[in-house]
Motif scaffolding. Structure first.
Motif, PDB file in Angstrom:
ATOM      1  N   GLY A 278       0.817  -1.221   0.000  1.00 19.03           N
ATOM      2  CA  GLY A 278       0.000   0.000   0.000  1.00 19.03           C
ATOM      3  C   GLY A 278       0.844   1.261   0.000  1.00 19.03           C
ATOM      4  O   GLY A 278       1.651   1.467   0.895  1.00 19.03           O
ATOM      5  N   THR A 279       0.661   2.074  -1.025  1.00 17.92           N
ATOM      6  CA  THR A 279       1.356   3.364  -1.038  1.00 17.92           C
ATOM      7  C   THR A 279       0.332   4.481  -1.129  1.00 17.92           C
ATOM      8  O   THR A 279      -0.767   4.282  -1.631  1.00 17.92           O
ATOM      9  CB  THR A 279       2.311   3.498  -2.240  1.00 17.92           C
ATOM     10  N   LEU A 280       0.705   5.650  -0.661  1.00 18.24           N
ATOM     11  CA  LEU A 280      -0.171   6.806  -0.714  1.00 18.24           C
ATOM     12  C   LEU A 280       0.368   7.791  -1.745  1.00 18.24           C
ATOM     13  O   LEU A 280       1.539   7.711  -2.121  1.00 18.24           O
ATOM     14  CB  LEU A 280      -0.209   7.485   0.649  1.00 18.24           C
ATOM     15  N   SER A 281      -0.476   8.741  -2.139  1.00 16.64           N
ATOM     16  CA  SER A 281       0.032   9.799  -3.016  1.00 16.64           C
ATOM     17  C   SER A 281       0.924  10.713  -2.172  1.00 16.64           C
ATOM     18  O   SER A 281       0.882  10.677  -0.934  1.00 16.64           O
ATOM     19  CB  SER A 281      -1.138  10.605  -3.577  1.00 16.64           C
ATOM     20  N   PHE A 282       1.680  11.536  -2.845  1.00 15.88           N
ATOM     21  CA  PHE A 282       2.541  12.495  -2.162  1.00 15.88           C
ATOM     22  C   PHE A 282       1.689  13.418  -1.284  1.00 15.88           C
ATOM     23  O   PHE A 282       1.974  13.645  -0.102  1.00 15.88           O
ATOM     24  CB  PHE A 282       3.324  13.281  -3.222  1.00 15.88           C
ATOM     25  N   GLU A 283       0.595  13.909  -1.863  1.00 19.25           N
ATOM     26  CA  GLU A 283      -0.290  14.834  -1.141  1.00 19.25           C
ATOM     27  C   GLU A 283      -0.872  14.165   0.114  1.00 19.25           C
ATOM     28  O   GLU A 283      -0.939  14.764   1.182  1.00 19.25           O
ATOM     29  CB  GLU A 283      -1.417  15.223  -2.100  1.00 19.25           C
ATOM     30  N   GLN A 284      -1.284  12.898  -0.055  1.00 20.42           N
ATOM     31  CA  GLN A 284      -1.879  12.187   1.076  1.00 20.42           C
ATOM     32  C   GLN A 284      -0.839  11.913   2.171  1.00 20.42           C
ATOM     33  O   GLN A 284      -1.147  11.963   3.361  1.00 20.42           O
ATOM     34  CB  GLN A 284      -2.505  10.866   0.609  1.00 20.42           C
ATOM     35  N   THR A 285       0.394  11.661   1.742  1.00 18.85           N
ATOM     36  CA  THR A 285       1.467  11.431   2.728  1.00 18.85           C
ATOM     37  C   THR A 285       1.640  12.665   3.603  1.00 18.85           C
ATOM     38  O   THR A 285       1.770  12.581   4.825  1.00 18.85           O
ATOM     39  CB  THR A 285       2.790  11.077   2.003  1.00 18.85           C
ATOM     40  N   ILE A 286       1.612  13.830   2.950  1.00 15.08           N
ATOM     41  CA  ILE A 286       1.765  15.102   3.685  1.00 15.08           C
ATOM     42  C   ILE A 286       0.614  15.271   4.694  1.00 15.08           C
ATOM     43  O   ILE A 286       0.827  15.616   5.853  1.00 15.08           O
ATOM     44  CB  ILE A 286       1.749  16.298   2.683  1.00 15.08           C
ATOM     45  N   GLU A 287      -0.621  15.023   4.216  1.00 15.88           N
ATOM     46  CA  GLU A 287      -1.775  15.213   5.107  1.00 15.88           C
ATOM     47  C   GLU A 287      -1.753  14.219   6.266  1.00 15.88           C
ATOM     48  O   GLU A 287      -2.096  14.560   7.390  1.00 15.88           O
ATOM     49  CB  GLU A 287      -3.084  15.065   4.318  1.00 15.88           C
ATOM     50  N   LEU A 288      -1.346  12.994   5.971  1.00 17.74           N
ATOM     51  CA  LEU A 288      -1.287  11.980   7.034  1.00 17.74           C
ATOM     52  C   LEU A 288      -0.243  12.400   8.080  1.00 17.74           C
ATOM     53  O   LEU A 288      -0.484  12.312   9.290  1.00 17.74           O
ATOM     54  CB  LEU A 288      -0.956  10.606   6.428  1.00 17.74           C
ATOM     55  N   VAL A 302       5.186   3.079   9.525  1.00 18.45           N
ATOM     56  CA  VAL A 302       5.949   2.354   8.510  1.00 18.45           C
ATOM     57  C   VAL A 302       5.679   3.079   7.196  1.00 18.45           C
ATOM     58  O   VAL A 302       4.634   2.916   6.574  1.00 18.45           O
ATOM     59  CB  VAL A 302       5.511   0.883   8.421  1.00 18.45           C
ATOM     60  N   LEU A 303       6.628   3.909   6.825  1.00 17.82           N
ATOM     61  CA  LEU A 303       6.411   4.823   5.701  1.00 17.82           C
ATOM     62  C   LEU A 303       6.971   4.232   4.412  1.00 17.82           C
ATOM     63  O   LEU A 303       8.116   3.789   4.367  1.00 17.82           O
ATOM     64  CB  LEU A 303       7.114   6.150   6.020  1.00 17.82           C
ATOM     65  N   ARG A 304       6.144   4.210   3.383  1.00 15.95           N
ATOM     66  CA  ARG A 304       6.622   3.771   2.062  1.00 15.95           C
ATOM     67  C   ARG A 304       6.722   4.986   1.145  1.00 15.95           C
ATOM     68  O   ARG A 304       6.021   5.982   1.341  1.00 15.95           O
ATOM     69  CB  ARG A 304       5.646   2.765   1.449  1.00 15.95           C
ATOM     70  N   ARG A 305       7.503   4.827   0.135  1.00 10.71           N
ATOM     71  CA  ARG A 305       7.686   5.918  -0.820  1.00 10.71           C
ATOM     72  C   ARG A 305       6.344   6.250  -1.479  1.00 10.71           C
ATOM     73  O   ARG A 305       5.657   5.354  -1.970  1.00 10.71           O
ATOM     74  CB  ARG A 305       8.665   5.422  -1.860  1.00 10.71           C
ATOM     75  N   PRO A 306       5.951   7.528  -1.489  1.00  8.90           N
ATOM     76  CA  PRO A 306       4.662   7.864  -2.096  1.00  8.90           C
ATOM     77  C   PRO A 306       4.645   7.497  -3.580  1.00  8.90           C
ATOM     78  O   PRO A 306       5.677   7.547  -4.244  1.00  8.90           O
ATOM     79  CB  PRO A 306       4.551   9.381  -1.937  1.00  8.90           C
TER      80      PRO A 306
END
Ligand code: UDP
Length: 470
Positions: A278-288, A302-306
């Motif tokens: 599971g990866t998130l978009s760049f924008e979603q990573t920022i909001e999270l 546990v952060l994955r590359r957006p």
């Protein structure tokens, strides 16, 4: 006398091999049978897969045989989905499966395929095995959808995404727009047809083993067995034998994650991990990130590359860290821990400091959380995870979820903060109820597998029926 032999067939991909491996471990330890796992490899990442199979083989009593990948390029359209390719590959491996089973000594008596491998069951008939079963490593509602899809296919007009009323399944929770599985979104696509086909094949088995338990999903299981219409559709017995899930392994003493967790207050940390892929978009990573910071709660992420993020750094890990808001790591130092590595999830969820799990709701992650009594912030991303999120929030009551599907809309920081606070902060009433329910579910999950518990009994009932035990 030789122990009876059971053969399990795992569909390509580690995500399919792991649940089959856990099932194999359970069968061999509880029933004292010999288990052989035929692992169909995907071919795409075969060296990683082979390595994972080698590691798994070293830790299990099951015999694992790798079946080489079959080339299917001339059998699928070039733009076919991964799901379609897997289904076609499995069918193309049929003669290899047959040869492998035929060569086993003594001959196995029971064959179990996972829910994608229903197209292989004729091998059991050809070789005159005693029984053939389907293992659904997911929950009972998923099984109901799977077997009822062929009914919708002939009775529902148009695309499911356009439905005004939820799709009904007798005796079960209906399936609304927000619970549709990814494979149901386009009825003209081959992957949808593959799902309908699998649904039609389940009733040709001798029965289904499903990774849930009576106390968790009693109503849905009852509908599958007793509802006049639904039981006529599925036709075969359903054995709820869950939760079958990986148990705690060994953790290095000086692992930074556990050293940090050891210092935190009991049940105070939210663990954030969106599964194996599971990866998130760049924008979603920022909001999270902002949401976690604003929540004021402790977190382990546990952060994955957006997805589609191309930062300036050359190293992958640096790129991942660069995708966080400026100054985030400094500001949250001491409050949160971010790791870009593969996390020992089961062991983390077992730690006394972990109070909630922000999860993509893959069923393995869900079970790993529920068996530890950890409530969930549901963040479904793909496959059947939207259904899982609804099940957890609306039926079982062990989760909160985002107001919109995170796969369709960016979830803002305020919402993230509020969900996290609700589930870990002690004063929130709804959170308290959810936490109490999670503890109740943990107790019932343990009880299901004690001697005479519902899943333990179901497994023996099944084993007797297959003549694996007397
Ligand atoms: N997992 C893990 N560490 C990670 C990410 C995932 O151990 O950093 C494990 C997790 O414990 C679970 C599996 O990977 O057993 C993920 O399976 P799940 O069904 O939850 O989701 P999927 O990744 O298949 O979508």
């Amino acid at each position: 006398m030789d122990q009876p032999n059971v053969v399990l067939v795992a569909s390509p991909g580690l995500g399919h091999l792991i649940p089959i491996l856990e099932l194999g471990n359970r069968l061999s330890s509880v029933l004292n049978v010999n288990v052989t796992i035929l692992a169909i490899t995907s071919g795409s990442s075969s060296s990683a897969e082979t390595e994972a199979i080698r590691v798994a083989a070293a830790r299990t009593a099951c015999q694992i045989t790798e079946l080489p990948s079959v080339d299917i390029d001339n059998l699928v359209e070039p733009d076919a989905t991964v799901f379609t390719k897997i289904m076609v590959k499995i069918r193309a491996t049929k003669s290899a499966v047959r040869e492998a089973v035929e060569s086993m000594k003594p001959k196995p008596t029971v064959m179990i395929v996972d829910f994608l491998g229903t197209g292989l069951m004729s091998v059991a008939d050809d070789l005159d095995l005693t029984a053939k079963y389907v293992y659904v490593p997911s929950h009972a509602w998923f099984l109901a959808v799977m077997v009822y899809m062929p009914v919708w296919d002939t009775t529902v007009e148009g695309e499911y995404v356009d439905i005004k009323e939820p799709l009904k399944i007798p005796g079960c929770k209906p399936v609304g727009r927000k619970e549709l599985m990814e494979t149901m979104l386009d009825r003209s696509d081959q992957q949808y047809k593959e799902c309908v086909r699998a649904g039609l094949e389940v009733p040709t088995s001798d029965g289904v083993l499903v990774n849930t338990w009576e106390e968790l999903q009693g109503n849905t299981l009852a509908a599958l067995r007793e509802d006049e219409e639904l039981s006529r559709v599925i036709k075969v017995p359903v054995y709820a034998i869950g939760p079958i899930v990986r148990s705690n392994g060994h953790v290095e003493k000086h692992n930074g994650i556990f050293e940090w967790l050891d210092k935190q207050r009991e049940r105070s940390v939210v663990y954030v991990c969106l599964g194996s892929g599971g990866t998130l978009s760049f924008e979603q990573t920022i909001e999270l990130a902002w949401g976690l910071e604003l929540s004021g709660q402790k977190f382990l992420w546990v952060l994955r590359r957006p997805a589609s993020y191309l930062g300036a750094s050359s190293s992958d890990d640096d790129q991942v860290i660069e995708s966080l808001p400026k100054g985030f790591l400094d500001r949250t130092c001491g409050v949160g821990l971010v790791t870009t590595q593969w996390a020992p999830q089961v062991e983390i969820l077992s730690h006394r400091s972990v109070g909630a799990f922000l999860s993509h709701c893959g069923w393995s992650s869900v079970l790993e959380s529920l068996t530890k009594g950890v409530p969930i912030v549901a963040w479904p991303l793909y496959a059947e995870q939207w259904m899982n999120a609804t099940l957890l929030t609306e039926e079982i009551g062990v989760a909160v979820r985002t107001s919109e599907l995170p796969s369709e809309k960016v979830i803002g920081r305020e919402e993230v903060a509020s969900l996290v606070r609700k589930i870990v902060a002690e004063e929130d009433e709804e959170g308290q109820k959810i936490r109490a329910k999670a503890e109740e579910v943990r107790v019932s999950s343990e009880r299901a597998w004690t001697q005479g518990g519902s899943s333990h009994r179901a497994l023996f009932e099944w084993a007797k029926r297959c003549r694996l035990v007397s």
